[in-house]
Design an enzyme around this catalytic site. Structure first.
Site, PDB file in Angstrom:
ATOM      1  N   GLU A 429       2.292   7.349  -0.333  1.00  0.00           N
ATOM      2  CA  GLU A 429       2.840   6.134  -0.917  1.00  0.00           C
ATOM      3  C   GLU A 429       3.688   6.456  -2.151  1.00  0.00           C
ATOM      4  OE1 GLU A 429       1.156   2.502  -3.731  1.00  0.00           O
ATOM      5  OE2 GLU A 429      -0.233   3.812  -2.656  1.00  0.00           O
ATOM      6  N   ASP A 502      -2.817   5.227  -3.010  1.00  0.00           N
ATOM      7  CA  ASP A 502      -3.639   5.059  -4.199  1.00  0.00           C
ATOM      8  C   ASP A 502      -5.019   4.534  -3.825  1.00  0.00           C
ATOM      9  OD1 ASP A 502      -1.504   5.878  -5.671  1.00  0.00           O
ATOM     10  OD2 ASP A 502      -0.900   3.873  -6.336  1.00  0.00           O
ATOM     11  N   ASP A 504      -6.650   2.194  -5.232  1.00  0.00           N
ATOM     12  CA  ASP A 504      -6.868   0.803  -5.622  1.00  0.00           C
ATOM     13  C   ASP A 504      -6.550  -0.141  -4.464  1.00  0.00           C
ATOM     14  OD1 ASP A 504      -4.140   0.874  -5.432  1.00  0.00           O
ATOM     15  OD2 ASP A 504      -3.773   0.741  -7.597  1.00  0.00           O
ATOM     16  N   ASP A 506      -3.994  -2.109  -3.910  1.00  0.00           N
ATOM     17  CA  ASP A 506      -2.637  -1.989  -3.377  1.00  0.00           C
ATOM     18  C   ASP A 506      -2.532  -0.823  -2.390  1.00  0.00           C
ATOM     19  OD1 ASP A 506      -1.689  -4.139  -4.783  1.00  0.00           O
ATOM     20  OD2 ASP A 506      -0.983  -2.970  -6.496  1.00  0.00           O
TER      21      ASP A 506
END
Length: 638
Positions: A429, A502, A504, A506
């Site tokens: 990403e 990531d 998290d 997102d």
């Protein structure tokens, strides 16, 4: 110290012959496919299949499966004839003990006790016994009740005749999987329920009851319409809208029992469920090939007979089956399965029989229902025109064989190794994270493809939009194996495809979008075990001189509780992978010796389809219900 057989001392002493059930415990994967979730639940299916065999041969009408309070113990009970308990004339052992302790011991070899059966190898019950910490068998026969207990495949008691008379007959097997074999021994109640409901569809009239003592629920399934009811459920679960009201349904019980039901829908994919003697065949086989062959020939004959062939477009088999949802269930006296897990049928004669039956019946049905048949043909022609319109775009990104280095996307940092199985492609990403990954990787066998911009939600996108998307074009070009029906896994340029986002919310969203694409358009990456998800840390925790990495909030708290008394913790939350130094990213996420990877697997096709459709489809109400049902338990990532 164990002696190692070398060139000089390799003799008869080096040969080990495993006896009894030792081969099962030594190599469980040969018998149940593995010791993961699928292998664990395969133990249940083996015992349930034995009860189903009694039912399909007219000896049982009810099966009860119980998940006990510990979540790790299962009981399967039926009202069949009961496993014989008298002593075998040769071994002088009770037949029950033979069935549970000797491989290839059973009553299904001669074809006299069972016309059709799912378990013909005589290894199912003994394999379950071998891989169970404890197993208890209770048999009801001839007005009496008998009991025998086992541990890890070995008897701990002799066969006992219990006091008191009992009515009826049947068998109850209770077992607990062995934690020495299985890393996780807790059963998935949703998976069990779905499998048992499917069994009730395939064996119409048989009552299948599931008792969940953990959730304190009890549910019974019985379907008098069999697979016709099953088709309605599949259509509802997939949210597939039929283009004709009445499905095609056919059943014949001659030398081989064949049941088929199908319906065309507005969906753009083909969906077939196939079963042999009540056992799901996820990898298809000759019965599925015969079904597809008969369907294709019947539709083509109808189109040719009524002069409905369109001008300027060629109708393919894929066009005929696009949007078709079908279920085929066959009952074969001597099925030849590929492996003990019975995932694929190999009987060549079945293909011929199924194709002949399906072809004739579908053709007659279409000629007898002209309005339905014409709407189906119109749908097929529309699919052919749409496929022709997108062919140019598809060929632009679909590549046969391995891609040449000069044709690869410029943003791909390829690896030096040409060995496909040893190489890895990380789909990362963002440019920032991609830069850290490029510097931290082992360039000999690790390639990096950074994604720029928003990842497309392919569940809601048209095929043209998908093929026009630059990020998807780059991914497909880098992989080198093509996309959709033209995908050829032999052309895949890497042994592992690893999604790296990531840690998290997102990042999880981006991973979900990528999984949706691969599941819908490159599913063989998943079925071949090539697709993985990397698990990067969300937190760095420094406790004195020691450093720990936590993948999420729960893991952070676990580390603090275990090690927090040593010193005051210094906790750093990473905003993203790009924030990590290349060395740290290597140590925590890229290094095969230290990293954690999650292999992407599909245990339940129906449930996976439903979840992806709910979470990623156009219908926002499904997502709203999903969120509201779980809102009380959610942890918001802010």
């Amino acid at each position: 110290m164990t002696a190692i057989a070398t060139k000089s001392n390799y003799n008869a002493d080096a040969i080990v012959a495993l006896e009894g059930l030792d081969p099962v415990r030594k190599r469980p994967g040969m018998y149940i496919g593995g010791v993961g979730t699928a292998g664990l639940h395969h133990l249940i299916w083996e015992i349930v299949d034995n009860s189903v065999d009694e039912a399909m041969n007219g000896h049982a009408s009810e099966i009860v499966v119980t998940l006990h309070k510990d979540g790790q113990t299962i009981s399967v009970s039926d009202n069949g004839r009961g496993i014989p308990v008298d002593k075998h004339p040769k071994t002088k052992k009770p037949a029950l003990e033979m069935v549970l302790t000797i491989l290839h011991a059973g009553g299904k070899f001669e074809g006299q006790n069972y016309k059709t059966a799912g378990g013909l190898h005589g290894v199912g019950a003994s394999v379950v016994n071998a891989l169970s910490k404890e197993l208890t068998a209770v048999v009801r026969r001839d007005g009496a009740q008998y009991k025998m207990e086992f541990e890890r495949g070995k008897p701990t008691t002799k066969l006992k005749k219990l006091k008191g008379a009992v009515r009826g007959s049947g068998t109850t097997i209770t077992f607990t999987p062995d934690p020495q074999i299985f890393p996780k021994t807790t059963f998935d109640t949703t998976l069990i329920r779905a499998r048992l409901e499917t069994a009730s569809f395939l064996h119409r009239g048989v009552k299948v009851t599931y008792v969940d003592e953990v959730a304190k629920t009890k549910e019974s399934f019985v379907h008098e319409q069999g697979i016709v009811d099953f088709l309605n459920k599949v259509l509802k679960e997939r949210k597939a809208r039929p283009i004709h009201a009445t499905p095609f349904s056919h059943s014949v019980d001659d030398d081989m029992r064949i049941e088929v039901v199908l319906q065309w829908t507005e969906s753009t994919d083909e969906h077939v469920r196939s079963y042999v003697n009540g056992i799901p065949t996820g990898s298809g086989g000759t019965h599925e090939n015969g079904f597809r062959g008969g369907l294709n020939k019947a539709v083509r004959n109808y189109i040719d007979t009524h002069n409905l062939t369109p001008r300027g477009v060629k109708i393919t088999h894929e066009d005929i089956r696009e949007g078709m949802v079908g279920i085929i269930s066959v009952f074969v006296s001597e099925p030849q399965f590929q492996g003990q897990t019975k995932d694929r049928l190999n009987n060549p004669e079945v293909q011929t029989s199924v194709e002949a039956a399906v072809r004739g019946e579908i053709e007659q049905w279409m000629n007898s229902n002209r309005s339905i048949a014409d709407s189906i043909v119109a749908r097929i022609i529309a699919a052919a025109r749409a496929r022709a319109a997108s062919r140019a775009a598809s060929e632009a990104v679909s590549r046969k064989g391995g891609a040449k280095r000069t044709m690869l996307p410029g943003k791909l940092s390829d690896c030096l190794s040409s060995g496909k199985m040893q190489s890895e492609l990380f789909i990362v990403e963002g440019d920032s994270a991609g830069g850290s990954a490029k510097q931290g990787r082992d360039r000999n066998y690790q390639a990096i493809l950074p994604l720029r911009g928003k990842v497309l939600n392919t569940e809601s996108a048209t095929l043209k939009k998908i093929l026009d998307n630059k990020e998807i074009q780059d991914m497909v070009a880098s992989l080198g194996c093509g996309i959709g029906p033209k995908m050829d896994i032999a052309g895949l340029r890497y042994g592992r495809i690893i999604l790296l986002a990531d840690a998290d919310s997102d990042g999880h969203h981006i991973t979900t979008l990528l999984l949706t694409f691969f599941y819908r358009h490159m599913p063989q990456l998943i079925s071949d075990g090539r697709l993985f998800i990397a698990v990067p840390p969300l937190y760095r925790i420094d406790l004195g001189k020691e450093t720990y990495w936590a993948k999420d909030d729960a893991h952070r708290e676990e580390i603090l509780q275990k090690h927090g008394g040593r010193a005051k913790p210094e906790i750093t939350r990473f905003k993203g992978l790009g924030e990590m130094m290349p060395k740290v990213l290597w140590q925590t996420t890229l290094d095969p010796a230290q990293r954690q990877l999650l292999r992407v697997e599909v245990d339940d096709q129906l449930e996976t389809d439903r979840v992806i459709s709910d979470l990623m489809g156009r219908d926002a109400s499904a997502r709203f219900r999903f969120i509201m049902d779980r809102a009380a338990d959610a942890e918001v990532d802010v």
